[in-house]
Design a protein around this motif. Structure first.
Motif, short mmCIF file in Angstrom:
data_model
loop_
_atom_site.label_atom_id
_atom_site.label_comp_id
_atom_site.label_asym_id
_atom_site.label_seq_id
_atom_site.Cartn_x
_atom_site.Cartn_y
_atom_site.Cartn_z
N GLU A 1 0.82 -1.22 0.00
CA GLU A 1 0.00 0.00 0.00
C GLU A 1 0.85 1.26 0.00
N ASN A 2 2.08 1.19 0.51
CA ASN A 2 2.90 2.38 0.69
C ASN A 2 4.17 2.42 -0.16
N LYS A 3 4.46 1.35 -0.90
CA LYS A 3 5.74 1.29 -1.61
C LYS A 3 5.87 2.36 -2.69
N ASP A 4 4.81 2.63 -3.44
CA ASP A 4 4.91 3.65 -4.49
C ASP A 4 5.24 5.01 -3.89
N PHE A 5 4.56 5.37 -2.82
CA PHE A 5 4.84 6.64 -2.13
C PHE A 5 6.30 6.68 -1.67
N LEU A 6 6.76 5.63 -1.00
CA LEU A 6 8.12 5.61 -0.47
C LEU A 6 9.17 5.62 -1.59
N ILE A 7 8.95 4.81 -2.61
CA ILE A 7 9.92 4.72 -3.71
C ILE A 7 9.97 6.03 -4.48
N ASN A 8 8.82 6.61 -4.80
CA ASN A 8 8.79 7.84 -5.59
C ASN A 8 9.31 9.05 -4.83
N LYS A 9 9.02 9.13 -3.54
CA LYS A 9 9.43 10.30 -2.77
C LYS A 9 10.85 10.19 -2.21
N TYR A 10 11.25 8.98 -1.77
CA TYR A 10 12.52 8.84 -1.05
C TYR A 10 13.57 8.01 -1.79
N ASN A 11 13.19 7.29 -2.84
CA ASN A 11 14.11 6.42 -3.57
C ASN A 11 15.01 5.65 -2.60
N PRO A 12 14.41 4.85 -1.71
CA PRO A 12 15.16 4.28 -0.61
C PRO A 12 16.13 3.16 -0.97
N ILE A 13 15.93 2.49 -2.09
CA ILE A 13 16.80 1.36 -2.42
C ILE A 13 17.45 1.61 -3.77
N GLU A 14 18.66 2.18 -3.71
CA GLU A 14 19.44 2.41 -4.91
C GLU A 14 20.47 1.30 -5.12
N LYS A 15 20.98 0.76 -4.00
CA LYS A 15 21.99 -0.30 -4.04
C LYS A 15 21.47 -1.48 -3.23
N SER A 16 22.09 -2.63 -3.38
CA SER A 16 21.59 -3.84 -2.73
C SER A 16 21.64 -3.77 -1.21
N LEU A 17 22.56 -3.02 -0.63
CA LEU A 17 22.64 -2.95 0.83
C LEU A 17 21.70 -1.91 1.44
N ASP A 18 21.15 -1.03 0.62
CA ASP A 18 20.21 -0.03 1.14
C ASP A 18 19.02 -0.73 1.76
N ARG A 19 18.43 -0.08 2.77
CA ARG A 19 17.29 -0.72 3.44
C ARG A 19 16.27 0.29 3.92
N VAL A 20 15.04 -0.20 4.00
CA VAL A 20 13.94 0.55 4.57
C VAL A 20 13.56 -0.20 5.84
N VAL A 21 13.62 0.50 6.98
CA VAL A 21 13.34 -0.11 8.28
C VAL A 21 12.00 0.43 8.76
N PHE A 22 11.06 -0.46 9.02
CA PHE A 22 9.75 -0.08 9.52
C PHE A 22 9.73 -0.32 11.02
N ILE A 23 9.48 0.76 11.77
CA ILE A 23 9.54 0.71 13.23
C ILE A 23 8.27 1.30 13.83
N HIS A 24 7.79 0.66 14.89
CA HIS A 24 6.63 1.17 15.63
C HIS A 24 6.99 2.54 16.19
N ASP A 25 6.18 3.53 15.91
CA ASP A 25 6.42 4.91 16.37
C ASP A 25 6.13 5.00 17.86
N ALA A 26 7.16 4.75 18.65
CA ALA A 26 7.04 4.80 20.11
C ALA A 26 8.29 5.49 20.67
N PRO A 27 8.33 6.83 20.60
CA PRO A 27 9.52 7.57 21.05
C PRO A 27 9.80 7.33 22.54
N GLU A 28 11.07 7.40 22.86
CA GLU A 28 11.51 7.23 24.25
C GLU A 28 12.75 8.06 24.49
N GLU A 29 13.09 8.21 25.75
CA GLU A 29 14.30 8.93 26.12
C GLU A 29 15.52 8.16 25.62
#
Length: 158
Positions: free
Chosen positions: A67-95
């Motif tokens: 559902e979100n890959k087109d948005f992420l790829i078009n806006k951020y171009n996150p994977i240009e090389k094989s080692l590049d990565r997109v990390v999905f993390i639960h938004d839970a800020p802490e100190e």
């Protein structure tokens, strides 16, 4: 009367604590930076996607990516090389464990994004899944390709 109040209170507390089950997952923020692998001093692009109400299953994670890959790829171009990565993390800020971690993209236990979240960080333990340009080994699944670049998904804590 007290029994009814207690029952209503328990129901409300249960509904609040289960909100991640019934509220839709959504991207709350995206950060991009440079990460590295110390063995070999290899640098790569790291895109971290903070997710409110993250999907709780592998299937839900795959659907969320689709559902979100087109948005992420078009806006951020996150994977240009094989080692590049997109990390999905639960938004839970802490100190931060250590205030000095705020000076770095990623510390030993947390992502602090070079202080871009103010005085907060996100625990690496909140990582849901990664999308990378290469097979990560056991548990990694091929997602297909985009613009000639292979993509794989790898789930953590599932």
């Amino acid at each position: 009367m007290k029994l009814r109040f207690m029952i209503v209170l328990v129901i409300l507390m249960a509904a609040y604590s289960l909100r991640d089950y019934y509220l839709p997952a959504k991207i709350s923020m995206v950060y991009q930076g440079e990460d590295y692998i110390t063995a070999g001093d290899i640098k790569f692009k790291s895109t971290v996607v903070l997710v409110k109400h993250p999907p709780l299953t592998k299937k839900g994670g795959k659907v969320f990516w689709e559902e979100n890959k087109d948005f992420l790829i078009n806006k951020y171009n996150p994977i240009e090389k094989s080692l590049d990565r997109v990390v999905f993390i639960h938004d839970a800020p802490e100190e931060p464990y250590d205030k000095h971690e705020l000076n770095y993209w990623k510390g030993d236990n947390q992502y602090c994004f070079n202080g871009r979240m103010g005085d907060k960080c996100i625990s690496k333990d909140k990582t849901i899944f990664l999308v990378t340009g290469r097979d990560m080994g056991e548990g990694s699944e091929y997602l297909g390709s985009d613009k000639g670049k292979s993509m794989y998904i790898w789930f953590l804590h599932r």
